[in-house]
Enzyme design. Structure first.
Site, PDB file in Angstrom:
ATOM      1  N   LYS A  35       0.162   2.254 -11.478  1.00 47.82           N
ATOM      2  CA  LYS A  35      -0.973   1.848 -10.575  1.00 47.82           C
ATOM      3  C   LYS A  35      -2.208   2.467 -10.866  1.00 47.82           C
ATOM      4  O   LYS A  35      -2.333   3.558 -11.302  1.00 47.82           O
ATOM      5  CB  LYS A  35      -0.504   2.783  -9.218  1.00 47.82           C
ATOM      6  CG  LYS A  35      -1.548   2.820  -8.102  1.00 47.82           C
ATOM      7  CD  LYS A  35      -0.821   3.413  -6.797  1.00 47.82           C
ATOM      8  CE  LYS A  35      -1.552   3.389  -5.612  1.00 47.82           C
ATOM      9  NZ  LYS A  35      -0.722   4.061  -4.390  1.00 47.82           N
ATOM     10  N   SER A  66       3.016   3.615   0.773  1.00 52.85           N
ATOM     11  CA  SER A  66       2.458   2.724  -0.186  1.00 52.85           C
ATOM     12  C   SER A  66       3.213   2.550  -1.655  1.00 52.85           C
ATOM     13  O   SER A  66       3.012   1.646  -2.316  1.00 52.85           O
ATOM     14  CB  SER A  66       0.929   3.599  -0.801  1.00 52.85           C
ATOM     15  OG  SER A  66       0.115   3.695   0.241  1.00 52.85           O
ATOM     16  N   SER A  87      -0.472   0.913  -0.659  1.00 47.39           N
ATOM     17  CA  SER A  87      -1.493   0.521  -1.635  1.00 47.39           C
ATOM     18  C   SER A  87      -0.999   0.388  -3.228  1.00 47.39           C
ATOM     19  O   SER A  87      -1.891  -0.191  -3.882  1.00 47.39           O
ATOM     20  CB  SER A  87      -2.385   1.675  -1.808  1.00 47.39           C
ATOM     21  OG  SER A  87      -1.628   3.016  -2.013  1.00 47.39           O
TER      22      SER A  87
END
Length: 469
Positions: free
Chosen positions: A69, A168, A144
């Protein structure tokens, strides 16, 4: 079959990313040259033959392609978290978990998209644009860690790094039909990500593994946790028949959250029937009244002070990132005429922070959260697993989260309760979109949810190759 070389594996994944990334926009910056170079070094090491047992112990993830990420530092890669005024920020070091994975032999292929400042459940921002769901490009990937979920689902990497303060890891894993694990609080280090948690939020933010195959969660978790793994019981053999299963179909009907989709309820029912039919266990239906206030409890606990009296950082300050704080109303006006460098959800979130709940109400909700935590720990005990919906809806269309902004409460409540949760896929819906379920256990009982995830993968098929990419 002849064993493949590491260079062949990495080349195959590089080709796959080149083929599907134009459709899904999940990998926002690659490091293919470096990855191929690292793969050659792995092959060289293997040919010199120090012995498989030695290599397996020293490099448990030797030559495994991973994605990370973008909010995590990966040396030489951007680290913007989707914030335009950070677009020139390049990481000069590795986040602790990234460094541990690299030391275990993993080869990062690149970094993946996230929502602006990792605080929304659609992964779209003004730096990299929008990431699409590989099962239907018109659908969201969640946030996210949405780029990570999408990249894994589209077979662009084997395993990935996500983080989770309100779901997330689990929402993207759910929307994209892969596995994700939010460990027990405080087991895996969070350092090296932007934004990092401060104050009470340090105990709500969890970094964890995401992957296509359930069996990969545990080895990843061991590496990412480092010495913290000793807090868990990953070496304990789990007897599924001895687990006390509990099941809750919905949160009890919160006014803030959509009702749970029929197909999600159906999938959960099938799991219950399978566990009862195949394992011979009795799945206990429970109705935990306080879960109805999940969103309010999460919000109140996120903005409470820690034991030192430190307040959580204001979202408006984070958006400014060491520059001027952002004025939500002014940004909204700029957004309406296409002049803002922020996304609408981020502007809305900054505005929402200005309207704090009354302190008395907040304190009441925080103490409700604490008593819910005690109730959950008592219910689950040393051998309990709770089945709970991952989200009220199957992957929605792009932009629609703005109309149902609080649906993340289904995952977020477990962040403030500090419990370990594994997100497990359960095949596809009638529209060909992933279904799934959350598996929850008491603190430090991650081994139970991981074992149940491996079992359900076998029973329900796990990850399904998307036909759209």
């Amino acid at each position: 079959p002849r064993p493949v070389t590491c260079i062949e594996v990495v080349e195959a994944y590089v080709e796959r990313i080149k083929e599907v990334n134009p459709l899904i926009n999940a990998v926002v910056k690659d490091r293919f040259e470096e990855a191929l170079q690292e793969a050659r070094q792995v092959d060289k090491l293997l040919s010199e033959g120090p012995g498989d047992d030695y290599l397996e112990e020293k490099f448990p993830l030797l030559g495994v392609p991973i994605t990370v990420k973008e909010a995590f530092s990966l040396h030489g890669m951007p680290n913007t978290s989707g914030l335009v005024n950070r677009r020139n920020v390049i990481a000069t070091s590795d986040a602790t978990v990234v460094s541990r994975l690299k030391q275990a032999g993993a080869i990062p292929l690149g970094v993946t998209n996230c929502s602006e400042l990792c605080m929304w459940y659609e992964s779209s921002n003004r730096v990299y644009g929008r990431t699409n769901n590989p099962y239907d490009l018109q659908r969201i990937v969640g946030g996210s860690s949405g780029g990570e979920g999408s990249a894994l689902a589209a077979a662009c990497s084997v395993i990935g790094v996500g983080s989770d303060i309100g779901g997330s890891i689990r929402m993207p894993a759910f929307f994209n039909g892969v596995f994700g694990h939010k460990p027990t609080t405080g087991v895996v280090p969070n350092d090296g990500q932007f934004p990092n948690a401060r104050g009470v939020r340090t105990s709500f933010l969890c970094t964890g593994p995401m992957c296509r195959y359930a069996e990969d969660l545990e080895p990843m978790l061991r590496v990412m946790a480092g010495p913290g793994v000793n807090k868990l019981k990953l070496n304990e053999k789990v007897s599924l028949e001895k687990i006390k299963f509990h099941c809750m179909d919905h949160d009890g009907g919160s006014i803030f959250v959509s009702p749970v989709d029929k197909e999600i309820l159906q999938a959960q029912k099938k799991v219950v029937e399978h566990l009862e039919g195949e394992l011979g266990v009795q799945v206990q239906r429970v109705a935990i009244h306080k879960m109805k206030y999940s969103f309010q409890i999460w919000s109140a606990m996120m903005s409470s002070k820690d034991s030192d009296g430190q307040e959580a950082q204001l979202f408006t300050d984070l958006l400014g990132d060491h520059g001027k704080p952002v004025w939500p109303l002014w940004e909204l006006m700029k957004w309406l005429v296409g002049m803002s460098s922020h996304t609408l959800p981020a502007i809305g979130k900054a505005g929402g922070k200005l309207m704090k709940l009354n302190p008395g109400g907040n304190a009441k909700l925080v103490s409700m959260g604490k008593s819910l935590q005690e109730e959950m720990e008592a219910l689950l005990g040393p051998d309990g697993v709770l089945l709970y919906p991952s989200h009220p809806t199957i992957a929605p269309r792009h932009h629609s989260p703005i109309c149902m902004p609080f649906n993340f409460a289904y995952t977020a409540i477990f962040n403030v309760l500090g419990l370990p949760v594994t997100q497990c896929p359960l095949g596809l819906s009638s529209e060909g979109l992933p279904l799934g379920i959350q598996l929850v256990a008491a603190s430090y009982n991650d081994h139970l949810t991981l074992a149940v995830a491996r079992y359900l993968e076998e029973a329900f098929g796990g990850w399904v190759l998307p036909g759209k990419v």
